[in-house]
Design an enzyme around this catalytic site. Structure first.
Site, PDB file in Angstrom:
ATOM      1  N   LYS A  71     -11.751 116.120 -64.493  1.00  0.00           N
ATOM      2  CA  LYS A  71     -12.018 117.085 -63.427  1.00  0.00           C
ATOM      3  C   LYS A  71     -12.069 118.533 -63.921  1.00  0.00           C
ATOM      4  O   LYS A  71     -12.769 119.356 -63.332  1.00  0.00           O
ATOM      5  CB  LYS A  71     -10.979 116.948 -62.312  1.00  0.00           C
ATOM      6  CG  LYS A  71     -11.085 115.625 -61.563  1.00  0.00           C
ATOM      7  CD  LYS A  71     -10.108 115.566 -60.400  1.00  0.00           C
ATOM      8  CE  LYS A  71     -10.234 114.251 -59.652  1.00  0.00           C
ATOM      9  NZ  LYS A  71      -9.353 114.200 -58.459  1.00  0.00           N
ATOM     10  N   ASP A 108     -12.254 116.685 -52.752  1.00  0.00           N
ATOM     11  CA  ASP A 108     -10.869 116.306 -52.469  1.00  0.00           C
ATOM     12  C   ASP A 108     -10.255 117.224 -51.417  1.00  0.00           C
ATOM     13  O   ASP A 108      -9.535 116.759 -50.524  1.00  0.00           O
ATOM     14  CB  ASP A 108     -10.023 116.375 -53.743  1.00  0.00           C
ATOM     15  CG  ASP A 108     -10.304 115.237 -54.704  1.00  0.00           C
ATOM     16  OD1 ASP A 108     -10.694 114.148 -54.239  1.00  0.00           O
ATOM     17  OD2 ASP A 108     -10.142 115.431 -55.925  1.00  0.00           O
TER      18      ASP A 108
END
Length: 278
Positions: A71, A108
């Site tokens: 990420k 997210d």
């Protein structure tokens, strides 16, 4: 038939990922019969070469889902990232433009907000976060949008405590840190977000109060966790990891396909069925 595109989830380890199940269910519901979604085991060192290889490979790539440990590693390899991704220095979605540009986003954070909203949690006066990893920083970013007061984070080290206070300053959240030994005190908050690995909060299950608020436990396997089971048994509202997984995947599907809305119900049903089979 549509103009077939390819997508995939990358990470290490990746075999457990439910992303293929969710995205393929969305494609079926949307009539994207010639779209494909795969999974690839890719670590940080292999990521640059993998992305370069996509340009020489067959098929047209629409996007990638990225999990740990990629990420942050992917950011230098992108042409641009969204403000949301920049706020936590984490990208979980890569979208390929028609011109070949690689753009990073983070679903997210809005996924957390959407999962809470679906369960009736719009705004809260205060909150608590268990843990201090990458998911905890995303939780703080989500709480920046819905929490009117202080967020208390329960952590295991002074270094982690300092990191969470820094994230709070960066994200505009009033963060107070507390020792993990006092984590049971988190349950006094109207909203508790547990971001820890499996098993970490099991010992806290006995400390759930008679009338708990809302627990958002980001785990989905095993489910329910001991803490989530105890919380539910006492009548507390519960948001689970599958809720988060589905809501962030819905946003990924919309970004990669351009189709809105993505089929939330079909994706959740597919995820539930897959967990039931495992």
């Amino acid at each position: 038939m549509t103009d077939g595109r390819r997508a995939a989830v990358l990470g290490s380890p990746i075999a457990h990922s439910l992303s293929p199940v969710l995205h393929r269910a969305a494609y079926a519901e949307l009539g994207l019969d010639d779209w494909t979604y795969e999974r690839f085991e890719v670590g940080e060192e292999a990521l640059p070469g993998f992305l370069e290889g996509l340009e020489q490979g067959g098929g047209r790539w629409a996007g990638l889902s990225l999990t740990m440990p990629l990420k942050r590693a992917v950011i230098p390899l992108l042409d641009g990232i969204s403000d949301t991704a920049a706020s936590v220095e984490a990208v979980n979605t890569l979208v390929f433009g028609e011109d070949g540009r690689r753009t990073g986003d983070n679903t997210d954070i809005p996924g957390m907000v959407a999962a809470l909203r679906e369960r009736g949690v719009g705004r809260v006066p205060a909150a608590a976060v268990l843990g201090a990893g990458a998911t905890a920083s995303s939780a703080l970013a989500a709480l920046a949008q819905i929490c009117d007061g202080e967020v208390t984070t329960y952590v295991r080290s002074t270094a982690r405590a300092a990191e969470m206070r820094q994230w709070g300053e960066r994200l505009g959240v009033s963060v107070r840190t507390a020792a993990w030994e006092d984590a049971h005190r988190a349950f006094d908050a109207p909203l508790v977000v547990s971001t820890t690995p499996a098993g970490t909060t099991d010992a806290l299950a006995a400390a759930v109060p008679p009338v708990p608020g809302t627990l958002f436990d980001v785990l989905y396997d095993p489910w329910p966790t001991a803490l989530a089971a105890a919380w539910s048994a006492r009548g507390g509202a519960l948001v689970g990891g599958l809720d988060l997984l589905v809501h962030q995947a819905v946003l990924q599907v919309e970004l990669m396909t351009g189709r809105r809305p993505a089929p939330l119900a079909a994706m959740r049903a597919a995820g539930e069925a897959a967990l039931h089979r495992s």
